[in-house]
Design a protein around this motif. Structure first.
Motif, mmCIF file in Angstrom:
data_model
loop_
_atom_site.group_PDB
_atom_site.id
_atom_site.type_symbol
_atom_site.label_atom_id
_atom_site.label_comp_id
_atom_site.label_asym_id
_atom_site.label_seq_id
_atom_site.Cartn_x
_atom_site.Cartn_y
_atom_site.Cartn_z
ATOM 1 N N ALA A 61 -5.089 -6.784 2.362
ATOM 2 C CA ALA A 61 -4.064 -5.791 2.033
ATOM 3 C C ALA A 61 -3.623 -5.043 3.288
ATOM 4 O O ALA A 61 -2.424 -4.802 3.494
ATOM 5 N N ALA A 62 -4.569 -4.691 4.142
ATOM 6 C CA ALA A 62 -4.233 -4.016 5.405
ATOM 7 C C ALA A 62 -3.445 -4.954 6.322
ATOM 8 O O ALA A 62 -2.496 -4.522 7.004
ATOM 9 N N ALA A 65 0.209 -5.127 5.233
ATOM 10 C CA ALA A 65 0.924 -3.920 5.662
ATOM 11 C C ALA A 65 1.200 -3.960 7.160
ATOM 12 O O ALA A 65 2.320 -3.654 7.607
ATOM 13 N N ALA A 66 0.206 -4.337 7.949
ATOM 14 C CA ALA A 66 0.378 -4.372 9.411
ATOM 15 C C ALA A 66 1.424 -5.404 9.824
ATOM 16 O O ALA A 66 2.237 -5.140 10.719
ATOM 17 N N VAL A 68 3.958 -6.530 8.001
ATOM 18 C CA VAL A 68 5.288 -6.035 7.607
ATOM 19 C C VAL A 68 5.787 -5.012 8.627
ATOM 20 O O VAL A 68 6.933 -5.097 9.092
ATOM 21 N N VAL A 69 4.932 -4.059 8.998
ATOM 22 C CA VAL A 69 5.333 -3.055 9.994
ATOM 23 C C VAL A 69 5.649 -3.739 11.322
ATOM 24 O O VAL A 69 6.637 -3.403 11.991
ATOM 25 N N TRP A 111 -2.947 -13.216 -1.985
ATOM 26 C CA TRP A 111 -2.606 -12.144 -2.924
ATOM 27 C C TRP A 111 -2.203 -12.732 -4.279
ATOM 28 O O TRP A 111 -2.638 -12.252 -5.333
ATOM 29 N N LEU A 123 -4.376 -1.319 -0.885
ATOM 30 C CA LEU A 123 -4.374 -0.902 0.515
ATOM 31 C C LEU A 123 -5.327 0.277 0.659
ATOM 32 O O LEU A 123 -5.160 1.293 -0.022
ATOM 33 N N TYR A 129 -1.326 -2.899 -4.867
ATOM 34 C CA TYR A 129 -0.169 -3.761 -4.705
ATOM 35 C C TYR A 129 0.141 -4.371 -6.076
ATOM 36 O O TYR A 129 -0.769 -4.607 -6.868
#
Length: 182
Positions: A61-62, A65-66, A68-69, A111, A123, A129
């Motif tokens: 999950a982290a 996110a990382a 995507v950023v 996922w 997350l 999510y």
């Protein structure tokens, strides 16, 4: 600025601090995922998301996110282009594109598989999510097998990426590797 025999500059502008931070954060998360993935128990029908499996879900999950950023940052803050020969430029663009595709696809497939098992992906253990596949979905279960195979493809791409960085450092003796170092 010095040039090599072909006239290509030997110095390339560095990535910005956020790009470097996100790159190395993804490296750490991927390394953790591979270690956890190798050591966690096999997943079968009825397996509960506890222990290392829970850690794999949380780190995944982290990682999502990382990544995507990182993609948003890359699109909104493009790096200065490295001075490469046309052939190396093509190889670099293809390798980086494949890395980004794998960095998105592998966690998304995991996922979807977790969703099909009724497992929650959160997350930092807090922000859930949404499910990507319905609980019990055979397609979602099949995504787990594809997730495992593509993880090895990602591993190979990372090896190619590292080999390319080392090739620049020790064979070409240019500054391409230093662009991403702190």
């Amino acid at each position: 600025m010095r040039s090599d025999e072909a006239g290509f500059p030997r110095y390339a502008a560095s990535y910005d601090g956020m790009a470097k931070f996100l790159h190395w954060l993804v490296v750490i998360l991927i390394a953790a995922q591979f270690v956890i993935g190798w050591t966690m128990p096999d997943i079968h029908k009825g397996t509960l998301p506890t222990g290392l499996i829970a850690w794999h879900l949380g780190v995944g999950a982290a990682l999502i996110a990382a990544v995507v950023v990182r993609i948003v940052w890359r699109l909104t803050h493009p790096p200065a282009p490295a001075s490469l020969s046309p052939l190396l430029g093509v190889v670099s663009r293809i390798t980086h594109a494949l890395l980004y595709v794998a960095l998105v696809a592998v966690p998304l497939l995991g996922w979807a598989n977790a969703s099909s098992r009724g497992w929650s992906v959160k997350l930092f253990g807090l922000l859930p999510y949404p499910g990507l596949s319905p609980t019990g979905s055979p397609v979602g279960h099949a995504m787990g097998d594809i997730h495992g195979v593509l993880a090895w493809v990602l591993f190979a791409l990372i090896g190619l990426h590292i080999a390319g960085a080392l090739f620049h450092r020790f064979v070409l003796k240019d500054q391409v590797l230093q662009r991403m170092l702190p």
